[in-house]
Design a protein around this motif. Structure first.
Motif, PDB file in Angstrom:
ATOM      1  N   PRO A 179       0.795  -1.234   0.000  1.00  0.00           N
ATOM      2  CA  PRO A 179       0.000   0.000   0.000  1.00  0.00           C
ATOM      3  C   PRO A 179       0.826   1.281   0.000  1.00  0.00           C
ATOM      4  O   PRO A 179       0.371   2.305  -0.525  1.00  0.00           O
ATOM      5  CB  PRO A 179      -0.854  -0.116   1.268  1.00  0.00           C
ATOM      6  N   TYR A 180       2.031   1.260   0.535  1.00  0.00           N
ATOM      7  CA  TYR A 180       2.780   2.518   0.653  1.00  0.00           C
ATOM      8  C   TYR A 180       3.314   3.046  -0.668  1.00  0.00           C
ATOM      9  O   TYR A 180       3.780   4.186  -0.742  1.00  0.00           O
ATOM     10  CB  TYR A 180       3.916   2.392   1.672  1.00  0.00           C
ATOM     11  N   VAL A 181       3.254   2.251  -1.751  1.00  0.00           N
ATOM     12  CA  VAL A 181       3.722   2.764  -3.046  1.00  0.00           C
ATOM     13  C   VAL A 181       2.655   3.604  -3.749  1.00  0.00           C
ATOM     14  O   VAL A 181       2.938   4.246  -4.754  1.00  0.00           O
ATOM     15  CB  VAL A 181       4.184   1.626  -3.991  1.00  0.00           C
ATOM     16  N   GLU A 182       1.436   3.604  -3.233  1.00  0.00           N
ATOM     17  CA  GLU A 182       0.373   4.403  -3.849  1.00  0.00           C
ATOM     18  C   GLU A 182       0.615   5.896  -3.564  1.00  0.00           C
ATOM     19  O   GLU A 182       1.294   6.266  -2.609  1.00  0.00           O
ATOM     20  CB  GLU A 182      -0.983   3.973  -3.304  1.00  0.00           C
ATOM     21  N   PRO A 183       0.057   6.785  -4.398  1.00  0.00           N
ATOM     22  CA  PRO A 183       0.383   8.208  -4.270  1.00  0.00           C
ATOM     23  C   PRO A 183      -0.234   8.936  -3.081  1.00  0.00           C
ATOM     24  O   PRO A 183       0.201  10.030  -2.743  1.00  0.00           O
ATOM     25  CB  PRO A 183      -0.121   8.801  -5.588  1.00  0.00           C
ATOM     26  N   SER A 184      -1.240   8.378  -2.442  1.00  0.00           N
ATOM     27  CA  SER A 184      -1.886   9.079  -1.326  1.00  0.00           C
ATOM     28  C   SER A 184      -2.358   8.076  -0.282  1.00  0.00           C
ATOM     29  O   SER A 184      -2.447   6.869  -0.537  1.00  0.00           O
ATOM     30  CB  SER A 184      -3.097   9.878  -1.827  1.00  0.00           C
ATOM     31  N   ALA A 185      -2.683   8.601   0.901  1.00  0.00           N
ATOM     32  CA  ALA A 185      -3.191   7.748   1.970  1.00  0.00           C
ATOM     33  C   ALA A 185      -4.514   7.103   1.579  1.00  0.00           C
ATOM     34  O   ALA A 185      -4.775   5.934   1.890  1.00  0.00           O
ATOM     35  CB  ALA A 185      -3.354   8.562   3.248  1.00  0.00           C
ATOM     36  N   ALA A 186      -5.366   7.864   0.874  1.00  0.00           N
ATOM     37  CA  ALA A 186      -6.643   7.305   0.424  1.00  0.00           C
ATOM     38  C   ALA A 186      -6.420   6.162  -0.554  1.00  0.00           C
ATOM     39  O   ALA A 186      -7.123   5.138  -0.512  1.00  0.00           O
ATOM     40  CB  ALA A 186      -7.490   8.399  -0.220  1.00  0.00           C
ATOM     41  N   ASP A 187      -5.445   6.318  -1.440  1.00  0.00           N
ATOM     42  CA  ASP A 187      -5.137   5.254  -2.397  1.00  0.00           C
ATOM     43  C   ASP A 187      -4.533   4.040  -1.699  1.00  0.00           C
ATOM     44  O   ASP A 187      -4.794   2.896  -2.091  1.00  0.00           O
ATOM     45  CB  ASP A 187      -4.182   5.768  -3.465  1.00  0.00           C
ATOM     46  N   ALA A 188      -3.728   4.289  -0.669  1.00  0.00           N
ATOM     47  CA  ALA A 188      -3.174   3.171   0.095  1.00  0.00           C
ATOM     48  C   ALA A 188      -4.294   2.369   0.759  1.00  0.00           C
ATOM     49  O   ALA A 188      -4.274   1.129   0.769  1.00  0.00           O
ATOM     50  CB  ALA A 188      -2.189   3.687   1.144  1.00  0.00           C
ATOM     51  N   ALA A 189      -5.290   3.063   1.308  1.00  0.00           N
ATOM     52  CA  ALA A 189      -6.428   2.377   1.916  1.00  0.00           C
ATOM     53  C   ALA A 189      -7.224   1.604   0.873  1.00  0.00           C
ATOM     54  O   ALA A 189      -7.671   0.477   1.128  1.00  0.00           O
ATOM     55  CB  ALA A 189      -7.327   3.392   2.622  1.00  0.00           C
ATOM     56  N   ALA A 190      -7.392   2.208  -0.316  1.00  0.00           N
ATOM     57  CA  ALA A 190      -8.098   1.513  -1.396  1.00  0.00           C
ATOM     58  C   ALA A 190      -7.318   0.278  -1.848  1.00  0.00           C
ATOM     59  O   ALA A 190      -7.908  -0.768  -2.176  1.00  0.00           O
ATOM     60  CB  ALA A 190      -8.313   2.465  -2.570  1.00  0.00           C
ATOM     61  N   HIS A 191      -6.002   0.384  -1.884  1.00  0.00           N
ATOM     62  CA  HIS A 191      -5.137  -0.756  -2.214  1.00  0.00           C
ATOM     63  C   HIS A 191      -5.396  -1.915  -1.241  1.00  0.00           C
ATOM     64  O   HIS A 191      -5.545  -3.076  -1.659  1.00  0.00           O
ATOM     65  CB  HIS A 191      -3.677  -0.286  -2.135  1.00  0.00           C
ATOM     66  N   ILE A 192      -5.469  -1.586   0.041  1.00  0.00           N
ATOM     67  CA  ILE A 192      -5.728  -2.609   1.052  1.00  0.00           C
ATOM     68  C   ILE A 192      -7.090  -3.254   0.827  1.00  0.00           C
ATOM     69  O   ILE A 192      -7.242  -4.478   0.901  1.00  0.00           O
ATOM     70  CB  ILE A 192      -5.612  -1.986   2.460  1.00  0.00           C
ATOM     71  N   ASP A 193      -8.094  -2.447   0.512  1.00  0.00           N
ATOM     72  CA  ASP A 193      -9.416  -2.998   0.222  1.00  0.00           C
ATOM     73  C   ASP A 193      -9.370  -3.963  -0.959  1.00  0.00           C
ATOM     74  O   ASP A 193      -9.991  -5.030  -0.939  1.00  0.00           O
ATOM     75  CB  ASP A 193     -10.412  -1.874  -0.074  1.00  0.00           C
ATOM     76  N   ARG A 194      -8.635  -3.580  -2.008  1.00  0.00           N
ATOM     77  CA  ARG A 194      -8.558  -4.419  -3.213  1.00  0.00           C
ATOM     78  C   ARG A 194      -7.937  -5.779  -2.911  1.00  0.00           C
ATOM     79  O   ARG A 194      -8.430  -6.810  -3.376  1.00  0.00           O
ATOM     80  CB  ARG A 194      -7.738  -3.724  -4.301  1.00  0.00           C
ATOM     81  N   VAL A 195      -6.854  -5.782  -2.136  1.00  0.00           N
ATOM     82  CA  VAL A 195      -6.202  -7.070  -1.903  1.00  0.00           C
ATOM     83  C   VAL A 195      -7.027  -7.955  -0.966  1.00  0.00           C
ATOM     84  O   VAL A 195      -7.027  -9.190  -1.115  1.00  0.00           O
ATOM     85  CB  VAL A 195      -4.750  -6.896  -1.390  1.00  0.00           C
ATOM     86  N   PHE A 196      -7.755  -7.358  -0.042  1.00  0.00           N
ATOM     87  CA  PHE A 196      -8.647  -8.177   0.787  1.00  0.00           C
ATOM     88  C   PHE A 196      -9.776  -8.748  -0.066  1.00  0.00           C
ATOM     89  O   PHE A 196     -10.192  -9.904   0.133  1.00  0.00           O
ATOM     90  CB  PHE A 196      -9.189  -7.364   1.956  1.00  0.00           C
ATOM     91  N   ASP A 197     -10.273  -7.970  -1.017  1.00  0.00           N
ATOM     92  CA  ASP A 197     -11.303  -8.486  -1.931  1.00  0.00           C
ATOM     93  C   ASP A 197     -10.755  -9.655  -2.746  1.00  0.00           C
ATOM     94  O   ASP A 197     -11.448 -10.669  -2.959  1.00  0.00           O
ATOM     95  CB  ASP A 197     -11.783  -7.379  -2.872  1.00  0.00           C
ATOM     96  N   LEU A 198      -9.525  -9.522  -3.225  1.00  0.00           N
ATOM     97  CA  LEU A 198      -8.896 -10.604  -3.986  1.00  0.00           C
ATOM     98  C   LEU A 198      -8.711 -11.850  -3.122  1.00  0.00           C
ATOM     99  O   LEU A 198      -8.941 -12.982  -3.582  1.00  0.00           O
ATOM    100  CB  LEU A 198      -7.547 -10.151  -4.533  1.00  0.00           C
ATOM    101  N   ALA A 199      -8.291 -11.645  -1.893  1.00  0.00           N
ATOM    102  CA  ALA A 199      -8.098 -12.786  -1.001  1.00  0.00           C
ATOM    103  C   ALA A 199      -9.407 -13.541  -0.792  1.00  0.00           C
ATOM    104  O   ALA A 199      -9.439 -14.781  -0.799  1.00  0.00           O
ATOM    105  CB  ALA A 199      -7.541 -12.308   0.338  1.00  0.00           C
ATOM    106  N   ALA A 200     -10.490 -12.803  -0.625  1.00  0.00           N
ATOM    107  CA  ALA A 200     -11.795 -13.443  -0.457  1.00  0.00           C
ATOM    108  C   ALA A 200     -12.198 -14.188  -1.726  1.00  0.00           C
ATOM    109  O   ALA A 200     -12.738 -15.302  -1.669  1.00  0.00           O
ATOM    110  CB  ALA A 200     -12.837 -12.394  -0.095  1.00  0.00           C
ATOM    111  N   ARG A 201     -11.947 -13.573  -2.877  1.00  0.00           N
ATOM    112  CA  ARG A 201     -12.329 -14.199  -4.147  1.00  0.00           C
ATOM    113  C   ARG A 201     -11.608 -15.526  -4.348  1.00  0.00           C
ATOM    114  O   ARG A 201     -12.211 -16.505  -4.815  1.00  0.00           O
ATOM    115  CB  ARG A 201     -12.003 -13.261  -5.308  1.00  0.00           C
TER     116      ARG A 201
END
Length: 424
Positions: A179-201
């Motif tokens: 997540p820390y490579v994303e350009p903003s804190a909001a994007d880092a949080a969205a990155h975390i959401d995406r990978v948790f969604d992938l893990a569930a899938r």
């Protein structure tokens, strides 16, 4: 029996024991086993340990240190150099460099390794595809888990999402994150959401690079609490691992305590990467430079499972390394001041039982009846000195088969008549 190991020393047991192995399992550990065996190892009092583990290795980026040498040694430079070199990755070269690292690991007693190949629009899936080939090729020597790792981000590189799904379809085992490579804190949080969604899938565990900085002034490097909360919300307890987590060490105890408590509640595993973190950390400090290590003691004392690994091998992120967990453990013990007998024993646990927990291997791992017969015999009689001596791995047993034998000879030639001095 297929294999009998006679008179081995194990930590905490004053009596030498024999290991009886049938097929891929340890079927007995006790003194004086007399049943016949197809093959016998005379340990002669040498120390037995479970197979060593490397829960965080970048095979596809290893041994690149001479291709484009770093000039400043910073994390930003390492990311830039590696990004440029990735544009010219070739399958045969990735395989050759990866094999060199895997051979190092095998000879040093590693029986399982978690590889983190980059998955991004620059490199595509070459890292995953080569890791899958090597997973099959090295199956009789060590087990390889594959993490689909989005080094270049997901929000800032949207094509990565499809590549991550394709990597899992091909056979990757774990969803990665950074997540820390994303350009903003909001994007880092969205990155975390995406990978948790992938893990569930995919029903897969998660392994994220997280909070890799000297401090938490940039919120992109202060995501551990958010990851812990998402872990609890999604029910992914005990299936999330975080690598680095160095910026957590910058917090005062009162500020760090609730975050660490949440990590423990979520059953999150932490993998410290001391070679990289010590090399890159604290470079901006003009005086009293920080060590840049994961706060291992605080985490351990709160009940968090903490392991360590080599991470990078001879590239812009880490110009040293030879895939030897005991060498990294020795480095960690120095830098983290883990010098007492109990501390040194804990460091050995970090690259054995603790790492097995972080890799999801605990159910079949260890020196116990019924466990997989993955173990090593060290060329030392003193379990308490293993971290200090860094002894030769005299025997490595993988799945009940002897996979490595090693000997070492050294003669000190003294002048005639000189008094003999101890060499040990």
């Amino acid at each position: 029996m297929d294999l009998l190991i006679r008179e081995a020393s194990i930590r905490g047991n004053p009596v030498l024991v024999d290991f009886a192995i049938t097929g891929r399992r340890i079927v007995a550990i006790e003194p004086g086993i007399t049943a016949p065996a197809a093959r016998v190892i005379e340990a002669g009092g040498r120390v037995a340990l479970p197979g060593l583990l490397e829960p965080h290795i970048h095979l596809d980026k290893a041994l690149l240190d001479c291709r484009m040498p770093a000039q400043t040694g910073t994390l930003a430079e390492a990311i830039r150099i590696t990004g440029e070199l990735k544009r010219h990755q070739r399958r045969a070269d990735v395989l050759d460099r990866s094999r060199a690292v895997l051979d190092m690991a095998v000879m040093h007693g590693v029986t399982a390794l978690r590889a983190h190949p980059d998955v991004d629009p620059i490199q595509g899936l070459i890292g995953v595809e080569t890791a899958l080939e090597l997973k099959a090729e090295y199956a009789d020597l060590l087990d390889i888990q594959i993490v689909a790792f989005p080094q270049e981000g997901i929000i800032k590189a949207p094509a990565t999402l499809d590549l991550l799904n394709e990597a899992m379809r091909l056979g990757a085992d774990v969803i990665g994150g950074c997540p820390y490579v994303e350009p903003s804190a909001a994007d880092a949080a969205a990155h975390i959401d995406r990978v948790f969604d992938l893990a569930a899938r995919w029903g897969a565990p998660l392994d994220l690079h997280a909070d890799f900085a000297d401090d938490t002034t940039d919120p992109r490097f202060a995501t551990a609490a958010l990851i812990a909360r998402r872990t609890i919300e999604t029910g992914w307890h005990d299936r999330v691992t975080l690598g680095h987590v160095t910026s957590l060490a910058a917090l005062m105890p009162d500020a760090a305590a609730p975050i660490i408590e949440r990590l423990a509640e979520a059953g999150i595993h932490i993998v410290s990467l001391p070679a990289t973190d010590l090399y890159l950390g604290g470079r901006g400090d003009a005086a009293s430079p920080r060590r840049g290590l994961t706060p291992i003691r605080r985490l351990r004392d709160a009940g968090v499972n903490v392991a360590f690994s080599s991470n990078n091998i001879r590239n812009a992120f880490t110009p040293f390394g030879k895939a030897d967990p005991m060498l990294i453990g020795n480095l960690l013990a120095h830098a983290g001041q883990f010098g007492t007998a109990a501390d040194q024993a804990y460091v050995i646990d970090m690259c054995t039982t603790n790492a097995a927990g972080a890799m999801g291997l605990a159910a079949d791992y260890g020196l116990r009846r019924g466990a997989k017969a993955d173990l090593i015999i060290l060329d030392t009689m003193d379990a308490g000195a293993a971290l200090a001596d860094l002894p030769l791995r005299a025997f490595v047993i993988k799945d009940g088969r002897i996979s490595v034998t090693a000997t070492q000879s050294c003669v000190i030639h003294r002048k005639s008549g000189a008094a003999a001095l101890p060499t040990g």
